[in-house]
Design an enzyme around this catalytic site. Sequence first.
Site, PDB file in Angstrom:
ATOM      1  CG  HIS A  99      10.374 -25.308  11.124  1.00  0.00           C
ATOM      2  ND1 HIS A  99      10.608 -25.292  12.483  1.00  0.00           N
ATOM      3  CD2 HIS A  99      11.495 -25.871  10.574  1.00  0.00           C
ATOM      4  CE1 HIS A  99      11.789 -25.824  12.749  1.00  0.00           C
ATOM      5  NE2 HIS A  99      12.362 -26.164  11.597  1.00  0.00           N
ATOM      6  NE  ARG A 116      10.404 -31.678  13.802  1.00  0.00           N
ATOM      7  CZ  ARG A 116      11.595 -31.268  13.394  1.00  0.00           C
ATOM      8  NH1 ARG A 116      12.237 -31.933  12.441  1.00  0.00           N
ATOM      9  NH2 ARG A 116      12.146 -30.179  13.915  1.00  0.00           N
ATOM     10  CG  HIS A 117       8.805 -28.987   9.778  1.00  0.00           C
ATOM     11  ND1 HIS A 117       8.594 -28.585  11.071  1.00  0.00           N
ATOM     12  CD2 HIS A 117      10.129 -29.267   9.673  1.00  0.00           C
ATOM     13  CE1 HIS A 117       9.739 -28.603  11.730  1.00  0.00           C
ATOM     14  NE2 HIS A 117      10.690 -29.014  10.902  1.00  0.00           N
ATOM     15  CB  CYS A 139       1.074  -2.530   4.535  1.00  0.00           C
ATOM     16  SG  CYS A 139       0.785  -3.530   6.006  1.00  0.00           S
ATOM     17  N   GLY A 140       2.522  -0.562   6.169  1.00  0.00           N
ATOM     18  CA  GLY A 140       3.189   0.146   7.268  1.00  0.00           C
ATOM     19  C   GLY A 140       3.768  -0.828   8.278  1.00  0.00           C
ATOM     20  CB  THR A 141       2.286  -2.949  10.761  1.00  0.00           C
ATOM     21  OG1 THR A 141       1.080  -3.351  10.088  1.00  0.00           O
ATOM     22  CG2 THR A 141       2.048  -1.665  11.539  1.00  0.00           C
ATOM     23  N   GLY A 142       3.122  -4.384   7.907  1.00  0.00           N
ATOM     24  CA  GLY A 142       3.138  -5.737   7.322  1.00  0.00           C
ATOM     25  C   GLY A 142       1.929  -6.554   7.747  1.00  0.00           C
ATOM     26  CB  ILE A 143      -0.221  -6.372  10.726  1.00  0.00           C
ATOM     27  CG1 ILE A 143       1.002  -6.571  11.631  1.00  0.00           C
ATOM     28  CG2 ILE A 143      -1.415  -7.151  11.289  1.00  0.00           C
ATOM     29  CD1 ILE A 143       0.879  -5.934  13.013  1.00  0.00           C
ATOM     30  N   GLY A 144      -1.696  -5.647   8.155  1.00  0.00           N
ATOM     31  CA  GLY A 144      -2.980  -5.578   7.447  1.00  0.00           C
ATOM     32  C   GLY A 144      -2.945  -6.305   6.119  1.00  0.00           C
ATOM     33  CG  ASP A 177      -0.351   0.169   2.530  1.00  0.00           C
ATOM     34  OD1 ASP A 177       0.905   0.209   2.601  1.00  0.00           O
ATOM     35  OD2 ASP A 177      -1.082   0.291   3.523  1.00  0.00           O
ATOM     36  CG  HIS A 178      -0.576   4.755   1.636  1.00  0.00           C
ATOM     37  ND1 HIS A 178      -1.675   3.910   1.614  1.00  0.00           N
ATOM     38  CD2 HIS A 178      -0.581   5.359   2.851  1.00  0.00           C
ATOM     39  CE1 HIS A 178      -2.312   4.016   2.771  1.00  0.00           C
ATOM     40  NE2 HIS A 178      -1.666   4.884   3.541  1.00  0.00           N
TER      41      HIS A 178
HETATM   42  C1  RB5 Z   1      -1.713   2.678   6.436  1.00  0.00           C
HETATM   43  O1  RB5 Z   1      -1.703   3.894   7.109  1.00  0.00           O
HETATM   44  C2  RB5 Z   1      -1.450   1.536   7.402  1.00  0.00           C
HETATM   45  O2  RB5 Z   1      -2.572   1.341   8.206  1.00  0.00           O
HETATM   46  C3  RB5 Z   1      -1.098   0.288   6.640  1.00  0.00           C
HETATM   47  O3  RB5 Z   1       0.021   0.524   5.856  1.00  0.00           O
HETATM   48  C4  RB5 Z   1      -0.747  -0.939   7.477  1.00  0.00           C
HETATM   49  O4  RB5 Z   1       0.201  -0.648   8.453  1.00  0.00           O
HETATM   50  C5  RB5 Z   1      -1.883  -1.716   7.990  1.00  0.00           C
HETATM   51  O5  RB5 Z   1      -1.724  -2.807   8.570  1.00  0.00           O
END
Ligand code: RB5
Length: 150
Positions: A99, A133-134, A66-71, A8-9
């Site tokens: 693994h 095993r994995h 993304c910002g955190t990689g999470i979303g 994303d941005h």
């Molecule tokens: C965008 O501002 C931010 O929410 C996105 O990049 C990401 O970190 C979401 O998980």
Amino acid sequence: MKIGLGSDHGGYNLKKEIANYLDEKGIEYVDFGPNNSLESVDYPIYGEKVADAVVNKEVDYGILCCGTGIGISLAANKVPGIRCAVVSDVFSAKMSKAHNDANMLSLGERVLGRGLALEIVEAWINTEFEGDRHSKRVDMIKEIEKKHSK
Ligand code: RB5
């Protein structure tokens, strides 16, 4: 090996660094967007695009930022067949392949410096699934996915 990239941005600049790294290493990739960092975009769109390309075998693996990689990883992991790991260290990068047979990697541009991010990418690309095993455990994950897919 062919890799799909998406962001994303918030992850755009890191995605570009990764693209440069892949260019340097002569590794083929497809950038599924976005194509500029100026506009705020919704990460699920790009997580899904790259995940689709992985399950359809247009690419072998996917790397998301993304910002955190999470979303963006959460979005990718909704696509059946995807095992997308959010990683912030080299050891976990290796283990996610060795693994867990992760077929996608997700990184946070606001979490990682460029140097560590590229080391993670290198470690992940160069690690193979150990099977054995994995495999049984990865198969169990696939069974859960099947059970919950309607
Ligand atoms: C965008 O501002 C931010 O929410 C996105 O990049 C990401 O970190 C979401 O998980």
